[in-house]
Design an enzyme around this catalytic site. Structure first.
Site, PDB file in Angstrom:
ATOM      1  N   GLU A 242       4.789   2.282   2.561  1.00  0.00           N
ATOM      2  CA  GLU A 242       3.581   2.487   1.752  1.00  0.00           C
ATOM      3  C   GLU A 242       2.921   1.130   1.636  1.00  0.00           C
ATOM      4  O   GLU A 242       3.409   0.256   0.914  1.00  0.00           O
ATOM      5  CB  GLU A 242       3.951   3.002   0.347  1.00  0.00           C
ATOM      6  CG  GLU A 242       4.770   4.269   0.331  1.00  0.00           C
ATOM      7  CD  GLU A 242       3.974   5.495   0.732  1.00  0.00           C
ATOM      8  OE1 GLU A 242       2.732   5.434   0.702  1.00  0.00           O
ATOM      9  OE2 GLU A 242       4.603   6.495   1.096  1.00  0.00           O
ATOM     10  N   CYS A 276      -3.003  -0.059  -5.247  1.00  0.00           N
ATOM     11  CA  CYS A 276      -3.167   0.044  -3.797  1.00  0.00           C
ATOM     12  C   CYS A 276      -4.323   0.962  -3.437  1.00  0.00           C
ATOM     13  O   CYS A 276      -5.012   0.741  -2.449  1.00  0.00           O
ATOM     14  CB  CYS A 276      -1.881   0.527  -3.146  1.00  0.00           C
ATOM     15  SG  CYS A 276      -1.269   2.074  -3.825  1.00  0.00           S
TER      16      CYS A 276
END
Ligand code: NDP
Length: 507
Positions: A242, A276
């Site tokens: 990720e 993010c």
């Protein structure tokens, strides 16, 4: 993203944790060495077979007890998370809430997802066979997390692994190890089997975790993700990554502009932009651009900086981020961007940067191409939706995107064309807060996904068990010897299954 060795005092053998909000010292942790990872991994491996043996129902009991501990200790976790991250308490609360949600979701879904699956094969090659797909956990999962949501990106990813039956070694960022240490204490406090532990140190420990684990779950920057991938390749260890993002937000004519502006400010500045999937680029259709920009500007000016209750935006968690944010803003200004609000460090103790809105930006600027991971919102005027889509896709990243529009069908058509793992329509981060949904990036933003069945099943390997449903004879029709008669019989069987109409009988 950047060197973090400032926090590691190798001479003293300590990780020195400071409060980003005022620079004061909070705690020291013993700095561990890679050899400690091997020792920890061996201990966890020793405990894992029993964890697997007790079965999912007992594991769910333990995880539900852990859930209760998290609920009972939420205030403490928020206090630590806010202190070590320089964050407003609402941000770590998203983490503790999602930890509970994850336990609830997998308590409900894991029994079905992990159950052996009986296949109904129709192929003539497996006629009369019973084929079952079983799931076995990777014995030791390594979970390496970033500092922006330290609880969620370590313990949150460990939860499905624990449901699956793995033991887990966590490697929190050296920048924010304290809340994770508390969560490990919680696991021990409830008396759970010793299948969850953490190691504390820098990137060398992360590398050692990659070496020690059977499966690696990594959250962090693209650059480190590539290093993890390379390292895992040498032992053919599977990884789920990720990674970073540069998420776009598209505002189309006709959208509810007040909602779009409120959401753009939240998406750009929550957790001080250290998300993010935070908005890092906003593309606005020409006809609503001026009105939207003014709405954003006034809302950003109204944000309250601080960490005390009632604040909106905290400090930057990691001091070197200040340089990255500042350098990108300066580069943009030198290339012609205009600062509408902020655009500078805040002169006070700690790591503070004023919430910043930039206009007159373009894709030649670092702030539009590289991940910023800070409180900066660049806004671009576009001619129409087509141009917005083109710009949105003009990036190496592909985490998520948001579209503001009134026409749902138009928004869905645009969503289909965006090169990202998730699209929120008139919203932000729903793909992350909905743990039933897979969350994963396209392009350089990642491999694999967390959440949903993907988040659980990746910690398992499949084992297929095939056997005859009826008492088996001495040999199958397609085994040796390859006689002409057996060939004809096999050929007829295949024609019967694959053929159509009379062709099935060779007519
Ligand atoms: P880094 O890549 O710098 O670090 C991530 C983790 O990897 C840290 O625990 C770090 O340890 C560790 N690490 C460092 N070097 C190695 C190595 N060689 N091998 C294994 N592990 C190593 O990222 P940041 O911590 O700076 O986090 C910010 C990044 O994370 C941003 O790019 C952000 O977009 C991304 N992110 C992605 C999310 C997603 O879901 N896609 C969610 C949240 C963040 P240490 O810190 O001790 O050096």
């Amino acid at each position: 993203m950047t060197e973090k060795s400032t926090l590691i005092d190798a001479e003293a053998g300590l990780i020195r944790v400071h409060r980003p909000a005022d620079g004061t010292h909070i705690a020291d942790l013993p700095l561990q060495q890679p050899a400690h990872v091997a020792e920890c991994a061996a201990r966890l491996r020793g405990a894992q077979p029993e964890w697997q043996r007790i079965g999912l129902a007992r594991r769910i009991e333990w995880l539900r007890r852990y859930r209760q501990w998290i609920v009972d200790n939420t205030d403490l976790l928020l206090e630590i998370g806010a202190a070590e991250g320089g964050r407003v308490r609402n941000e770590p609360m998203l983490e503790t809430t999602l930890l509970v949600e994850l336990i609830d979701y997998y308590s409900r879904s894991a029994p079905k997802l992990l159950a052996p699956r009986r296949l109904r094969p129709r192929s003539p090659l497996v006629l009369g066979k019973k084929v079952t797909v079983n799931r076995y956990p990777y014995p030791l999962a390594g979970v390496i997390g970033a500092w922006n949501f330290p609880m969620l990106l370590t313990v949150g990813d460990a939860l499905p692994a624990l449901f699956a039956g793995s033991a887990v070694v966590l490697k929190p960022s050296e920048v924010t190890p304290l809340a994770v240490r508390e969560l490990i204490r919680g696991w021990q406090h409830i008396g759970a089997p010793p299948v969850l532990d953490a190691v504390y140190g820098g990137g060398d420990l992360g590398a050692a975790v990659v070496d020690a684990a059977d499966f690696v779950q990594f959250t962090g920057s693209v650059a480190t993700g590539k290093r993890v991938l390379e390292r895992a390749a040498s032992t053919v260890t599977p990884v789920s990554l990720e990674l970073g993002g540069k998420d776009p937000c598209l505002v189309l004519a006709g959208a509810n502009l007040a909602r779009a502006a409120n959401c753009a400010v939240y998406g750009g500045f929550s957790n001080n932009g250290q998300v993010c999937m935070g908005f890092e680029r906003v593309y606005v259709e020409d006809s609503v651009y001026d009105e939207f920009v003014e709405m954003v500007r006034t809302r950003v000016l109204a944000l309250r900086s601080g960490t005390e209750p009632g604040s909106d935006v905290g400090a930057l968690t990691f001091a070197p981020q200040l340089d990255i944010v500042d350098a990108q803003v300066r580069d943009a200004v030198e290339r012609g961007a205009r600062v509408l609000t902020g655009g500078h460090r805040v002169e006070r103790a700690g790591t503070w940067y004023a919430p910043t809105v930039l206009v007159d930006v373009d894709h030649s600027m670092a702030v539009m191409r590289e991940e910023t991971f800070g409180p900066v919102l660049p806004i671009v005027r576009v001619a129409d939706a087509e141009e917005a889509i083109r710009f949105a896709n003009d990036t190496e990243f592909g985490l998520s995107a948001t579209i503001f529009a009134t026409d749902d069908r138009q928004a869905e058509r645009i969503a289909a064309r965006l090169e990202v793992g998730a699209v929120n329509i008139n919203d932000f981060l729903i793909n992350m807060t909905c743990v039933d949904a897979p969350q994963g990036g396209w392009k350089t933003s990642g491999i694999g996904a967390r959440g949903a069945e993907y988040g659980l099943l990746k910690f398992t390997r499949t084992k297929v068990v095939a056997q005859s449903r009826i008492p088996a004879g001495d040999r199958e029709i397609n085994w040796f010897p390859y006689t002409p008669a057996r060939f004809r019989a096999f050929r007829s069987a295949i024609r019967l299954v694959h053929g159509r109409g009379l062709g099935r009988f060779g007519l």
